[in-house]
Write an enzyme that holds these catalytic residues in place. Structure first.
Site, short mmCIF file in Angstrom:
data_model
loop_
_atom_site.label_atom_id
_atom_site.label_comp_id
_atom_site.label_asym_id
_atom_site.label_seq_id
_atom_site.Cartn_x
_atom_site.Cartn_y
_atom_site.Cartn_z
N ASN A 8 -4.17 -6.42 0.83
CA ASN A 8 -5.04 -6.82 -0.28
C ASN A 8 -4.28 -7.33 -1.51
OD1 ASN A 8 -3.97 -4.45 -1.13
ND2 ASN A 8 -5.90 -3.42 -1.59
N ASP B 114 0.90 12.44 9.55
CA ASP B 114 1.64 13.45 8.81
C ASP B 114 0.66 14.49 8.30
OD1 ASP B 114 4.09 14.29 7.38
OD2 ASP B 114 4.61 12.16 7.48
N ASP C 21 0.88 -5.12 3.34
CA ASP C 21 -0.10 -5.13 2.24
C ASP C 21 -1.20 -6.12 2.59
OD1 ASP C 21 -1.47 -5.37 -0.13
OD2 ASP C 21 0.16 -6.37 -1.21
N ASP D 21 -1.93 -6.10 -3.48
CA ASP D 21 -1.58 -5.29 -4.66
C ASP D 21 -0.13 -4.83 -4.64
OD1 ASP D 21 -1.62 -3.40 -2.69
OD2 ASP D 21 -3.10 -2.07 -3.62
N ASP E 263 5.09 18.32 7.93
CA ASP E 263 6.11 18.17 6.90
C ASP E 263 6.78 19.53 6.62
OD1 ASP E 263 7.20 16.37 4.76
OD2 ASP E 263 6.37 17.94 3.47
N HIS F 140 12.21 8.05 6.67
CA HIS F 140 12.03 7.65 5.28
C HIS F 140 12.86 8.47 4.30
CE1 HIS F 140 9.61 11.11 5.99
NE2 HIS F 140 9.29 11.21 4.71
N ASP F 141 13.58 9.46 4.79
CA ASP F 141 14.41 10.29 3.91
C ASP F 141 15.90 10.01 4.07
OD1 ASP F 141 12.16 11.71 2.97
OD2 ASP F 141 12.25 13.11 4.64
N GLU G 221 8.83 18.87 11.24
CA GLU G 221 10.07 18.55 10.53
C GLU G 221 10.79 19.87 10.25
OE1 GLU G 221 11.75 16.42 6.47
OE2 GLU G 221 9.91 17.58 6.41
N ASP H 223 -1.07 -0.87 3.15
CA ASP H 223 -2.33 -0.13 3.29
C ASP H 223 -2.73 -0.03 4.77
OD1 ASP H 223 -3.50 -2.73 3.80
OD2 ASP H 223 -3.30 -3.04 1.64
C1 NOJ Z 1 9.91 16.08 3.69
C2 NOJ Z 1 9.44 14.66 3.63
O1 NOJ Z 1 9.94 13.96 4.73
C3 NOJ Z 1 9.90 14.12 2.31
O2 NOJ Z 1 9.72 12.74 2.21
C4 NOJ Z 1 9.16 14.86 1.21
O3 NOJ Z 1 9.65 14.43 -0.03
C5 NOJ Z 1 9.37 16.36 1.35
N1 NOJ Z 1 9.21 16.82 2.68
C6 NOJ Z 1 8.39 17.12 0.50
O4 NOJ Z 1 7.11 17.01 1.07
#
Ligand code: NOJ
Length: 545
Positions: free
Chosen positions: A29, A104, A27, A31, A206, A339-340, A277, A35
């Site tokens: 700035n 992405d 971050d 908040d 994605d 991140h999933d 993905e 960023d």
């Molecule tokens: C896959 C992404 O990695 C995930 O984070 C997202 O929620 C879904 N696609 C929907 O875009």
């Protein structure tokens, strides 16, 4: 097929990809949200770490219903992350440091706040009506078919104004676009061009396989029972086999067109790149995304190591089957976290995470790691009142929420871990373990996970055997050990990992004294005898032969 050489290999083959989740990296700035300028400030760290490619999760204009995976403008930056000038600074700084930048791209759905969707929903005869997927209600007034949303509930929402349902494979705020419409297709390709012209080196698409559905919108078959590998328990979504709602073979035409676009923007010195993905666990179907002539995606992400137990035979089985599945001339890859998914430390423990890093960075194929993996960040427990991820909130009780793996990067042991100034409330809480798990304290500790990651990255960069060499599994080791050989010309490297909680003496080859290049414990150098190498619990070792 011609083997790769350091001269012919492309950057996305020899390089290591590092995923940055922009909200959580730095971050700049105050908040509480990361960023683009923050990322720019931290690029020298990534260079020092030994990374080659930065992949940025979405930073586009978005109402953030799915934290940026709901795009309201494909060609602008959300103010929370900065603006186009900040993006240009980031590209210039990355390239100035020799890093590639992959962004992405979210092709399957936009935000319901995108101007395209606002027009599309305005009336049945709006010129953009067909840019999204609209269907009449079923005879009983319900949804047009039985398709389900990944994030819970039906994949259709009724639009009262026009009396039709629109499709959303994810949130209702993420309407699926219609790739069968040529204008939509051209608009999406135009958005890709916009970023190529701004200098991006490639895209991560994605849910790349979702974009083409059955043109007849047939009901998905009911799933009688879960069979084979279950990636994760997704609740009611698992009650159907998602046969018709994604991955229609027409998807391959689209990726051929995307590849042609990338090729048009490529020069021999600067080939542009696409990774998709693709959650497809049938290797034959997965491999199709490379294209019959290697003319679609450069790589479909290989998620096979995610969600699997810590088991040597399973790891080896995945690697061997991937090696067999990758078409001639195509290039493998491995992902250990993103991140999933739950973080690697949370899945395998600290020692397991070190061993997993060693495997990732010594296999044949492009490795993708996630920010914080290099220091062993673990999942953060999020108190219910701070939970934000729509998946976890909509489908509770199954551990599907992804906030725990998205907390701020831990740079130092200050109150906000160097991610944001002290006193700022960060968008997700900083993990309390930041006092010990942080970049600053690990930087000078020769045994830290960070030092291990740096060592492995530097070996991979130095040794063609590790980046582009051949792979051969070794059968001489016990069942709870995974060992393999990497060779390039006369360079030969052995890797052995003890998956067991007890010490094991492993036979790697006939007696020969060889040099240890790295051990996951970072406390071992010098020589070993290949005839009998002792490996401590969860220890992995790299040996030069
Ligand atoms: C896959 C992404 O990695 C995930 O984070 C997202 O929620 C879904 N696609 C929907 O875009």
């Amino acid at each position: 097929m011609q083997a790769l050489t350091p001269q012919t290999a492309q950057w996305w083959q020899t390089g290591v990809i590092y995923q940055v989740y922009p909200r959580s990296f730095q971050d700049s700035n105050g908040d509480g949200v990361g960023d683009l300028d923050g990322i720019t400030q931290r690029l020298p760290y990534l260079v020092e770490l030994g990374i080659d490619v930065v992949w940025l999760s979405p930073f586009y204009t978005s109402p953030m219903a799915d934290f940026g995976y709901d795009v309201a403008d494909y060609t602008d930056v959300d103010p929370i992350f900065g603006d186009l000038a900040a993006f240009d600074r980031l590209v210039a700084a990355a390239h100035g440091l020799g890093l590639k930048l992959v962004v992405d791209f979210v092709p399957n759905h936009s935000s319901d706040q995108h101007a395209w969707f606002k027009e599309s929903r305005a009336s049945r005869d709006n010129p953009k009506r067909d840019w999204y997927v609209w269907r009449d209600p079923a005879p009983n007034g319900g949804p047009p078919n039985n398709w389900l949303s990944v994030f819970g509930g039906p994949a259709w929402t009724l639009d009262e104004t026009t009396g039709q349902y629109y499709l959303h494979s994810f949130l209702k705020e993420q309407p699926d676009v219609n790739w069968r419409n040529p204008e939509l297709r051209a608009a999406m390709l135009g958005a890709m061009q916009f970023w190529l012209e701004r200098g991006v080196d490639g895209f991560r698409f994605d849910v790349a396989h979702y974009i083409m559905k059955d043109p007849d919108f047939r009901d998905n078959p009911v799933r009688e029972r879960m069979e084979g590998f279950v990636f994760k328990d997704m609740g009611d979504y698992d009650s159907l086999v998602h046969l018709y709602s994604k991955a229609h073979p027409d998807v391959h035409d689209v990726y051929r067109e995307v590849r042609a676009l990338l090729d048009r923007y490529s020069t021999p010195d600067n080939p542009r790149f696409a990774v998709g993905e693709i959650h497809e666990f049938d290797w034959a179907l997965w491999a199709k995304y490379y294209g019959e002539q290697n003319d679609e995606l450069h790589m479909p992400f290989n998620f096979a190591l995610l969600g699997r137990p810590w088991h040597a035979g399973i790891f080896r089985g995945i690697v061997d089957s991937l090696e067999a599945a990758v078409p001639p001339g195509a290039w493998p890859n491995y992902v250990i976290s993103n991140h999933d998914e739950h973080r690697v430390v949370t899945r395998y423990g600290y020692d397991g995470a070190r061993a997993a890093m060693l495997i990732l960075l010594t296999l044949r194929g492009t490795p993708t790691m996630y920010y914080g993996d290099e220091i062993g960040m673990q999942n953060t427990e999020i108190p219910p009142e701070l939970e934000q991820d729509p998946w976890g909130l909509r489908v509770p009780g199954l551990g599907l929420g992804r906030d725990p793996e998205r907390t701020p990067m831990q740079w130092d042991d200050s109150p906000n871990a160097g991610f944001a100034p002290e006193g700022v409330t960060t968008w997700l809480p900083v993990n309390a373990d930041k006092t010990t798990i942080n970049v600053a304290s690990q930087m000078d500790d020769p045994r830290s996970m960070l030092s291990l990651t740096r060592r492995l990255l530097s070996l991979r960069r130095k040794m063609p055997a590790l980046s582009i060499g051949d792979y051969r599994p070794l059968d001489s080791v016990p069942a709870d050990c995974f060992a393999f050989e990497r060779t390039f010309g006369d360079q030969r490297v052995l890797v052995a990992v003890n998956f067991a909680e007890h010490e094991q003496i492993v036979h790697l080859a006939d007696a020969a004294t060889c040099e240890v290049l790295a051990s996951t414990m970072m406390d071992r150098e010098g020589q070993v005898d290949l005839d009998a190498v002792s490996l401590r619990p969860f220890e992995g070792i790299v040996i030069q032969v």
